[in-house]
Design an enzyme around this catalytic site. Sequence first.
Site, PDB file in Angstrom:
ATOM      1  N   ASP A 108      73.641  89.361  44.206  1.00 59.42           N
ATOM      2  CA  ASP A 108      75.552  90.003  44.770  1.00 59.42           C
ATOM      3  C   ASP A 108      76.372  90.138  43.656  1.00 59.42           C
ATOM      4  O   ASP A 108      75.791  90.036  42.917  1.00 59.42           O
ATOM      5  CB  ASP A 108      76.240  89.306  46.054  1.00 59.42           C
ATOM      6  CG  ASP A 108      76.424  87.804  45.309  1.00 59.42           C
ATOM      7  OD1 ASP A 108      76.817  87.691  43.703  1.00 59.42           O
ATOM      8  OD2 ASP A 108      76.153  86.618  45.651  1.00 59.42           O
ATOM      9  N   ILE A 109      77.463  91.542  44.656  1.00 54.83           N
ATOM     10  CA  ILE A 109      77.824  91.721  43.081  1.00 54.83           C
ATOM     11  C   ILE A 109      79.154  90.584  42.136  1.00 54.83           C
ATOM     12  O   ILE A 109      79.231  91.207  40.678  1.00 54.83           O
ATOM     13  CB  ILE A 109      79.198  92.573  43.584  1.00 54.83           C
ATOM     14  CG1 ILE A 109      80.051  93.548  42.706  1.00 54.83           C
ATOM     15  CG2 ILE A 109      80.401  92.081  44.676  1.00 54.83           C
ATOM     16  CD1 ILE A 109      80.924  94.440  43.828  1.00 54.83           C
TER      17      ILE A 109
END
Length: 268
Positions: A108-109
């Site tokens: 994820d970011i």
Amino acid sequence: MSEKLQKILANAGLGSRREIEKWIAAGRVSVNGSISSLGDRATDKDLIRVDGNIVTLKSKEETYTRVLAYHKPLDEVSTAKDPQGRATVFDSLPNTKFGRWIGIGRLDINTTGLLLFTNNGELAHRLMHPSYQVERRYAVRVFGQVTDEMLKNLQKGVLIEGDLCHFDSIVDKGGDGSNHWYEVGLAEGKNREVRKLWQSQGVEVSRLMRVKYGPVELPQNLSRGRWLDLSEESINELADLVKLKVTPRRERPHQRKSNKKAFSWKKK
């Protein structure tokens, strides 16, 4: 001999089997002019198109497996394109002469660390599939008081959105005050699973980094935003883990010809 269409296209390096199955279900793939359905089979004699583009044959001598290790920084997304215009992990990758880059799992970011990419769709599929139980390891810093009971819960298993999830291993890496580091291992890569497991015990993850995928460790000298090619030995070790025979780029067989074919894009 016929094979499932998604396997043919995955072996061609056009995508993972899971991704190609979505293309077929969406009506993007045709064989001999007819839109394909999941379960359809084909041979190297058939005319295959994806999004109207002809998929043409390449000899086995022109194909090879390449795997990259990439050190993902913060604030990059793991998709090839982002509707919000954010930087993606694919922006920094080199060109590949055969197939295209397929991410082996995602981060994820807000997660950093090791991402693997390959041009071999079947290898990507197997390394991500739960049946092969390929372990991922993460360095995680949590904020909050962690008790022995919590650690036992995390290894025994807790229900998260209806699924029983757990860590296969938890190693205490020390820390100061309420911030503490652990190294955790698990064999499936559900969306934000590491964060959700810790959150289930009432503690928050303040930093998260993937440090290992299967036998491949994040190289200590690999800076964030940089990539490197895995060695032939490392590629073969990954492939052996999921019972797949591959040909790394520097071991391509020049002396023997084969009737086996792979595919590449060609415009109509």
